[in-house]
Write an enzyme that holds these catalytic residues in place. Structure first.
Site, PDB file in Angstrom:
ATOM      1  N   TYR A   1      35.764  -8.430  14.075  1.00  0.00           N
ATOM      2  CA  TYR A   1      35.997  -9.124  15.355  1.00  0.00           C
ATOM      3  C   TYR A   1      36.043 -10.647  15.144  1.00  0.00           C
ATOM      4  O   TYR A   1      36.402 -11.387  16.050  1.00  0.00           O
ATOM      5  CB  TYR A   1      34.900  -8.802  16.390  1.00  0.00           C
TER       6      TYR A   1
ATOM      7  N   HIS B   1      32.411   0.947  10.027  1.00  0.00           N
ATOM      8  CA  HIS B   1      33.293   0.822  11.189  1.00  0.00           C
ATOM      9  C   HIS B   1      34.259   2.015  11.318  1.00  0.00           C
ATOM     10  O   HIS B   1      34.407   2.576  12.396  1.00  0.00           O
ATOM     11  CB  HIS B   1      34.076  -0.490  11.076  1.00  0.00           C
TER      12      HIS B   1
HETATM   13  N1  LIG Z   1      33.745   1.092  16.781  1.00  0.00           N
HETATM   14  C1  LIG Z   1      35.009   0.914  17.101  1.00  0.00           C
HETATM   15  O1  LIG Z   1      35.916   1.328  16.371  1.00  0.00           O
HETATM   16  C2  LIG Z   1      35.344   0.201  18.352  1.00  0.00           C
HETATM   17  C3  LIG Z   1      34.358  -0.466  19.047  1.00  0.00           C
HETATM   18  N2  LIG Z   1      34.641  -1.140  20.215  1.00  0.00           N
HETATM   19  C4  LIG Z   1      33.533  -1.786  20.930  1.00  0.00           C
HETATM   20  O2  LIG Z   1      33.476  -1.265  22.259  1.00  0.00           O
HETATM   21  C5  LIG Z   1      33.490  -2.362  23.181  1.00  0.00           C
HETATM   22  C6  LIG Z   1      34.093  -1.954  24.505  1.00  0.00           C
HETATM   23  O3  LIG Z   1      35.401  -1.495  24.342  1.00  0.00           O
HETATM   24  P1  LIG Z   1      36.694  -2.351  24.794  1.00  0.00           P
HETATM   25  O4  LIG Z   1      37.810  -1.908  23.890  1.00  0.00           O
HETATM   26  O5  LIG Z   1      36.355  -3.761  24.829  1.00  0.00           O
HETATM   27  O6  LIG Z   1      37.073  -1.771  26.213  1.00  0.00           O
HETATM   28  P2  LIG Z   1      36.301  -1.374  27.565  1.00  0.00           P
HETATM   29  O7  LIG Z   1      36.549   0.068  27.770  1.00  0.00           O
HETATM   30  O8  LIG Z   1      34.917  -1.897  27.561  1.00  0.00           O
HETATM   31  O9  LIG Z   1      37.181  -2.138  28.631  1.00  0.00           O
HETATM   32  C7  LIG Z   1      37.239  -3.541  28.691  1.00  0.00           C
HETATM   33  C8  LIG Z   1      38.272  -3.879  29.746  1.00  0.00           C
HETATM   34  O10 LIG Z   1      37.814  -3.410  31.019  1.00  0.00           O
HETATM   35  C9  LIG Z   1      37.758  -4.479  31.954  1.00  0.00           C
HETATM   36  N3  LIG Z   1      36.549  -4.240  32.758  1.00  0.00           N
HETATM   37  C10 LIG Z   1      35.265  -4.309  32.366  1.00  0.00           C
HETATM   38  N4  LIG Z   1      34.441  -3.975  33.358  1.00  0.00           N
HETATM   39  C11 LIG Z   1      35.214  -3.691  34.426  1.00  0.00           C
HETATM   40  C12 LIG Z   1      34.940  -3.314  35.752  1.00  0.00           C
HETATM   41  N5  LIG Z   1      33.680  -3.131  36.181  1.00  0.00           N
HETATM   42  N6  LIG Z   1      35.987  -3.127  36.597  1.00  0.00           N
HETATM   43  C13 LIG Z   1      37.244  -3.308  36.183  1.00  0.00           C
HETATM   44  N7  LIG Z   1      37.587  -3.673  34.921  1.00  0.00           N
HETATM   45  C14 LIG Z   1      36.577  -3.870  34.055  1.00  0.00           C
HETATM   46  C15 LIG Z   1      37.671  -5.731  31.112  1.00  0.00           C
HETATM   47  O11 LIG Z   1      38.250  -6.799  31.774  1.00  0.00           O
HETATM   48  P3  LIG Z   1      37.411  -8.162  32.055  1.00  0.00           P
HETATM   49  O12 LIG Z   1      36.926  -8.644  30.718  1.00  0.00           O
HETATM   50  O13 LIG Z   1      38.410  -9.067  32.701  1.00  0.00           O
HETATM   51  O14 LIG Z   1      36.297  -7.776  32.988  1.00  0.00           O
HETATM   52  C16 LIG Z   1      38.506  -5.354  29.875  1.00  0.00           C
HETATM   53  O15 LIG Z   1      39.889  -5.533  30.161  1.00  0.00           O
HETATM   54  C17 LIG Z   1      34.287  -3.425  22.433  1.00  0.00           C
HETATM   55  O16 LIG Z   1      34.191  -4.678  23.052  1.00  0.00           O
HETATM   56  C18 LIG Z   1      33.685  -3.297  21.061  1.00  0.00           C
HETATM   57  O17 LIG Z   1      32.437  -3.954  21.017  1.00  0.00           O
HETATM   58  C19 LIG Z   1      35.907  -1.115  20.744  1.00  0.00           C
HETATM   59  C20 LIG Z   1      36.946  -0.491  20.068  1.00  0.00           C
HETATM   60  C21 LIG Z   1      36.748   0.218  18.812  1.00  0.00           C
HETATM   61  O1  LIG Z   2      37.730  -2.923  18.101  1.00  0.00           O
HETATM   62  C1  LIG Z   2      37.396  -2.223  17.149  1.00  0.00           C
HETATM   63  O2  LIG Z   2      36.202  -2.027  16.874  1.00  0.00           O
HETATM   64  C2  LIG Z   2      38.398  -1.593  16.301  1.00  0.00           C
HETATM   65  O3  LIG Z   2      38.065  -0.754  15.515  1.00  0.00           O
HETATM   66  C3  LIG Z   2      39.830  -1.977  16.349  1.00  0.00           C
HETATM   67  O4  LIG Z   2      40.570  -1.141  15.507  1.00  0.00           O
HETATM   68  C4  LIG Z   2      40.396  -1.892  17.689  1.00  0.00           C
HETATM   69  O5  LIG Z   2      40.132  -0.589  18.132  1.00  0.00           O
HETATM   70  C5  LIG Z   2      41.845  -2.214  17.711  1.00  0.00           C
HETATM   71  O6  LIG Z   2      42.533  -1.604  18.436  1.00  0.00           O
HETATM   72  C6  LIG Z   2      42.412  -3.280  16.874  1.00  0.00           C
HETATM   73  O7  LIG Z   2      43.781  -3.387  17.148  1.00  0.00           O
END
Ligand SMILES: NC(=O)C1=CN([C@@H]2O[C@H](COP(=O)(O)OP(=O)(O)OC[C@H]3O[C@@H](n4cnc5c(N)ncnc54)[C@H](OP(=O)(O)O)[C@@H]3O)[C@@H](O)[C@H]2O)C=CC1
Ligand SMILES: O=C(O)C(=O)[C@@H](O)[C@H](O)C(=O)CO
Length: 319
Positions: free
Chosen positions: A91, A149
């Protein structure tokens, strides 16, 4: 196990969730000498992992929260009541996490910080030095949790990376060790070749991709499931008609219904939001309960191709 949990506001709710090891907010907030800040009513409840570590059920996702904006957003989240931040080497915001931690007045022991090992550093020695570099960037002495990851099975180094995490835990660099995006076959190999299972598997999970088989496998092996993209990255699920009707019935937002459904499945969540209003909303999930019928309605929204970004851990290669 009690079905009724008393929260610090004095209210009682019934729950099917195993909260038997859940703290009351005030207990966590107290310092050893009994002083310390007033407990926040929004303080996320915790659950105990198989290694005895306590983790907040609701953490704060930090993907795409970088630089000054990232620091401010994380500080706002900590002020709102979040105590767990989920970051990753990839990140490129471990520095922002460290800066937010430095600027908050909260004690280190009240925080739960997770980071993740990228695919390019899955060799044993690399694993240790990568964790050390993560610690230098965050200015921390230890992580509460460090995850592999992605398994990257085509590169086939994840068992070696896992041995590195086991060693890092012995060295005191990390309290708990876990994985992310691991399928049953990957977990079985870790157990067979190292005798040590992860305490957490962080996986993609939301109403259109609810992962019943992986959840069951995790549960059967004492592995806590944590949902990434619990709001489906704000895709069509936030306009879903079935969920909208349930939300109207409870006078809650669609996001709150989704997150509460995940908690009632027995899953932890790490929603990300840049807005303080939505951060607050995503933390306030404990004054209502979905019926079994409502939980089932949402679980039935699962789609065969419901992933947000088509990332299949069996073939996905993360650098
Ligand atoms: N281990 C892995 O491979 C992965 C881990 N992650 C982790 O998971 C976390 C969360 O997943 P992420 O992909 O960010 O997506 P989320 O499912 O948490 O969604 C985030 C989105 O939802 C919006 N949002 C948040 N709260 C609300 C609400 N109450 N009402 C309406 N819209 C809302 C946000 O907009 P806004 O910011 O404008 O509120 C943003 O656009 C990541 O930040 C990361 O830390 C993510 C992907 C892969
Ligand atoms: O956000 C994370 O933790 C990821 O693993 C990324 O792969 C993320 O899901 C992604 O879509 C990056 O393009």
């Amino acid at each position: 196990m009690s079905e009724n949990i008393l929260f610090n506001q004095g209210q009682s709710i019934s729950s099917k969730y195993d909260f038997s090891k859940t703290y009351l907010s005030a207990d966590i907030f107290k310092k050893k000498d009994g002083s310390g800040p007033a407990p926040s009513p929004q303080f996320p409840e915790r659950i105990t992992l198989s290694d005895g570590t306590d983790i907040p059920l609701i953490g704060f996702g930090t993907f795409r929260l970088n630089g000054g904006h990232g620091v401010n957003t994380m500080l706002q989240a900590l002020k709102t009541g979040y105590r767990s931040l989920d970051t990753a080497v990839n990140y490129e915001n471990e520095g922002a996490v460290g800066e937010a931690i430095q600027r908050t007045s909260l004690n280190r022991e009240d925080l739960f910080i997770t980071s993740k090992l990228p695919g390019r550093h899955q060799k044993f020695d690399d694993t240790i030095t990568t964790i050390q570099e993560s610690l230098f960037r965050t200015k921390l002495d230890y992580f509460d949790l460090y995850l592999i990851h992605w398994p990257n099975p085509l590169a086939d180094n994840y068992v070696e990376a896992w041995q590195g995490l086991i060693e890092a835990q012995k060295m005191g660099l990390v309290r708990s060790i876990g994985v992310s995006n691991f399928l049953p076959e990957h977990l079985e190999r870790l157990e067979k070749e190292t005798g040590v299972l992860p305490v957490i598997n962080q996986i993609e999970l939301h109403p259109y991709w609810s992962q019943p088989k992986q959840r069951k496998f995790n549960k059967d092996h004492g592995i806590f499931t944590q949902a990434w993209s619990p709001l489906g990255r704000a895709n069509a699920v936030l306009q879903d008609e079935t969920i909208r009707k349930i939300a109207e019935a409870h006078h809650k937002s669609i996001a709150q219904i989704i997150l509460r459904w995940e908690l009632q499945l027995g899953v932890g969540v790490i929603p990300k939001s840049s807005s303080s209003k939505r951060q607050f909303e995503n933390l306030n999930l404990f004054d209502f309960e979905l019926s079994t019928a409502e939980v089932n309605l949402i679980t039935n929204l699962d789609k065969p191709n419901g992933r947000t970004n088509n990332q299949d851990p069996a073939i996905y290669q993360e650098f």
